[in-house]
Design an enzyme around this catalytic site. Structure first.
Site, mmCIF file in Angstrom:
data_model
loop_
_atom_site.group_PDB
_atom_site.id
_atom_site.type_symbol
_atom_site.label_atom_id
_atom_site.label_comp_id
_atom_site.label_asym_id
_atom_site.label_seq_id
_atom_site.Cartn_x
_atom_site.Cartn_y
_atom_site.Cartn_z
ATOM 1 N N ARG A 1 0.800 -1.309 0.206
ATOM 2 C CA ARG A 1 -0.213 -0.298 0.177
ATOM 3 C C ARG A 1 0.876 0.975 0.330
ATOM 4 N NH1 ARG A 1 -5.448 1.031 1.723
ATOM 5 N NH2 ARG A 1 -6.034 3.559 1.939
ATOM 6 N N MET B 1 -6.009 8.355 -1.446
ATOM 7 C CA MET B 1 -6.121 7.286 -1.793
ATOM 8 C C MET B 1 -6.943 7.161 -0.583
ATOM 9 S SD MET B 1 -3.432 4.685 -1.201
ATOM 10 C CE MET B 1 -2.739 5.145 1.379
ATOM 11 N N SER B 2 -7.916 6.730 -0.117
ATOM 12 C CA SER B 2 -9.442 6.318 -0.095
ATOM 13 C C SER B 2 -8.966 5.728 1.435
ATOM 14 C CB SER B 2 -10.318 5.633 -0.226
ATOM 15 O OG SER B 2 -11.286 6.804 -1.521
ATOM 16 N N ALA B 3 -9.221 5.399 2.296
ATOM 17 C CA ALA B 3 -8.955 5.405 3.808
ATOM 18 C C ALA B 3 -9.240 3.056 3.380
ATOM 19 C CB ALA B 3 -9.918 5.325 4.836
#
Length: 401
Positions: free
Chosen positions: A43, A76-78
Site C-alpha cells: 500500500r 487515496m481512500s481509507a
C-alpha cells in the site's frame, strides 16, 4: 513510526500485517480473498509522499491532488472504506471489473481479487491522476491493470460488459452507461449522495433497474465532469449553511436567517436516540422538504445552533421556518432521547412532522441495514411518488423494513 497497535515499527510488511488484523477485528474484512488482497498489495508504494503510519492507518486518507483553491479533489481512500466496498462487491477470480475514479491501490486490490484470468480497468477524468496511478501500478508489479483517461459518466464501453463496476467518487446519479455496461448478473458498488449524506450501496441488476443488497456510511470526494452534483448551498449567516440537491425545496436565505433569530421551540419525542447514521438516512429520505444544516464551532458555542449541526444534520425547511434534530440524556429511553429544535412562524407544524418521524424510526426501524434502495432509470413517473428522489437519469426510492 507508530504501528496500529501502538508499537514503533518501520517495516511496511509488519504494518501491513497489523492493518489486515485490525480490519478483520473491526469487521471491515470478512472474507479470505479480501484479506489476502490487502496482505499482498504494498500500500505504501501508492502513497510515497505519506508516512508509513498514515499509509497503513485504517481510517486515514492520503491527499493526492488539490485544485487551485486548495481543495482536495483526489485522495487515496481509507483502507477501512476500501475493504468494506470490496466485500460489498463480492469479486471472484476471472471477473472483469471497471473502477470509476482512480488512485492505483484499489485497482491493485481488484487485480489481486480477479487473479491472472480476470481484467481490471480503472478510469479517471484527470490525466495527472491516471499518470500517477499508472506509475504506481507498474512499480508495484500490477502491469496488467488497464488505465484510461475519460469522464467516468460515460463508463468505458471498450471492455464491457463488466461483472462489477466499482465507483470511488461520491455520485449524485447513476448514468445509463454504468447500468448498460454491467453484465446480466453484474453488481454496481457506488457511494450515492442524497442531500449531502452518502452511502456506499451495492446494487444488483433486476428487471426494473437496480436493487440494493447492502449499504454503509461512506465519504468520498465528489464526482467531477458531467456527473457532478446539482446542489444548491446558501449561507444564512457567517458559519451557518443550508444545502440541498432537491430542486423542489425552496431555500430562502433571508427568511431562514430571520427564523434562526427567533426563540427556539424545543420538542422532545420520547423516542430513543441511537444509530445516528441510520437515523439521519431515514430522516433525509422521509422528511417532506429536506435540506442539510451545517454550523461551525463558533456558532454552536454561542448557542445559536445545536451541536448536532457541527457535521451536518437533516433539516426540515419551509419558506420561512426550519427544524432539525437534537438529543438529551434520558435513561428511560436507553441513554439518549431524540428531539427537535424549530424556529420561525411554522415551528409548531415542522416540529410535529419531525417528531413523528423520530418516533416512527425508533419504533419500527431502529436497527442497521433496514433500508432497501431501488434505482429506476428513465423518465420519472408523473406525479412523482412522495418517497422518490429525482435525478437526471432516473429516480431513487427507499423502503424500510
Amino acid at each position: 513510526m507508530t504501528a496500529i497497535d501502538g508499537s514503533t515499527v518501520r517495516n511496511p510488511d509488519v504494518l501491513r500485517e497489523d492493518m489486515v488484523r485490525a480490519l478483520r477485528d473491526q469487521g471491515a474484512i470478512t472474507s479470505e480473498p479480501v484479506a489476502a488482497a490487502f496482505a499482498a498489495v504494498p500500500r505504501h508504494r501508492f502513497a510515497p509522499e505519506a508516512p508509513l503510519s498514515i499509509a497503513y492507518d485504517l481510517h486515514s486518507t492520503v491527499p493526492v491532488k488539490k485544485d487551485k483553491h486548495g481543495l482536495v479533489i483526489s485522495v487515496m481512500s481509507a483502507a477501512h472504506l476500501q475493504a468494506v466496498m470490496l466485500e460489498q462487491a463480492g469479486i471472484e477470480p476471472g471477473m472483469t471489473v471497471l473502477e470509476i475514479g482512480s488512485g492505483g491501490v484499489n485497482a491493485a486490490y481488484l487485480q489481486e481479487l480477479v487473479g491472472p484470468g480476470g481484467q481490471v480497468t480503472t478510469v479517471d477524468i484527470d490525466r495527472d491522476i491516471i499518470d500517477r496511478a499508472r506509475m504506481c501500478l507498474d512499480e508495484a508489479g500490477y502491469t496488467q491493470v488497464k488505465t484510461v483517461v475519460a469522464d467516468g459518466e460515460s463508463g468505458v464501453p471498450d471492455g464491457a460488459p463488466y461483472d462489477r463496476v466499482i465507483v470511488t467518487a461520491a455520485a449524485w446519479d447513476i448514468p445509463p452507461s454504468w447500468i448498460s455496461g454491467l453484465a446480466e448478473k453484474g453488481r454496481l458498488v457506488v457511494p450515492l449522495t442524497v442531500c449531502g449524506t452518502t452511502r456506499s450501496i451495492a446494487f444488483d441488476r433486476d428487471e426494473d433497474g437496480l436493487i440494493s443488497r447492502s449499504y454503509g456510511l461512506a465519504h468520498f470526494v465528489p464526482m467531477q465532469g458531467d456527473g457532478a452534483a446539482e446542489e444548491r448551498k446558501v449561507m444564512l449567516r457567517d458559519g451557518v449553511v443550508v444545502r440541498t440537491d432537491d430542486g423542489r425545496v425552496s431555500l430562502n436565505a433571508r427568511a431562514l436567517d430571520r427564523a434562526l433569530g427567533t426563540p427556539q421551540l424545543v420538542r422532545w419525542s420520547g423516542a430513543a436516540y441511537d444509530l445516528p447514521d441510520e437515523l439521519d438516512l431515514y430522516l433525509t429520505l422521509n422528511l417532506s422538504s429536506v435540506a442539510r444544516l451545517h454550523a461551525d464551532k463558533e456558532v454552536i458555542e454561542r448557542g445559536l445552533v445545536e451541536a448536532s449541526a457541527r457535521l451536518g444534520v437533516p433539516a426540515l425547511v419551509s419558506e420561512d421556518s426550519i427544524a432539525y434534530r437534537t438529543r438529551r440524556a434520558n435513561e428511560e429511553t436507553g441513554g439518549y432521547e431524540s428531539g427537535v429544535i424549530a424556529h420561525g412562524p411554522q415551528a409548531e407544524a415542522l416540529a410535529d412532522e419531525y417528531s413523528n418521524l423520530l418516533r416512527r424510526w425508533a419504533h419500527d426501524h431502529r436497527r442497521r441495514g433496514v433500508a432497501t434502495f431501488r434505482y429506476l432509470p428513465g423518465p420519472a413517473p408523473s406525479p412523482l411518488p412522495q418517497d422518490a428522489v429525482l435525478r437526471r437519469h432516473g429516480i431513487i426510492t427507499a423502503t424500510w423494513r
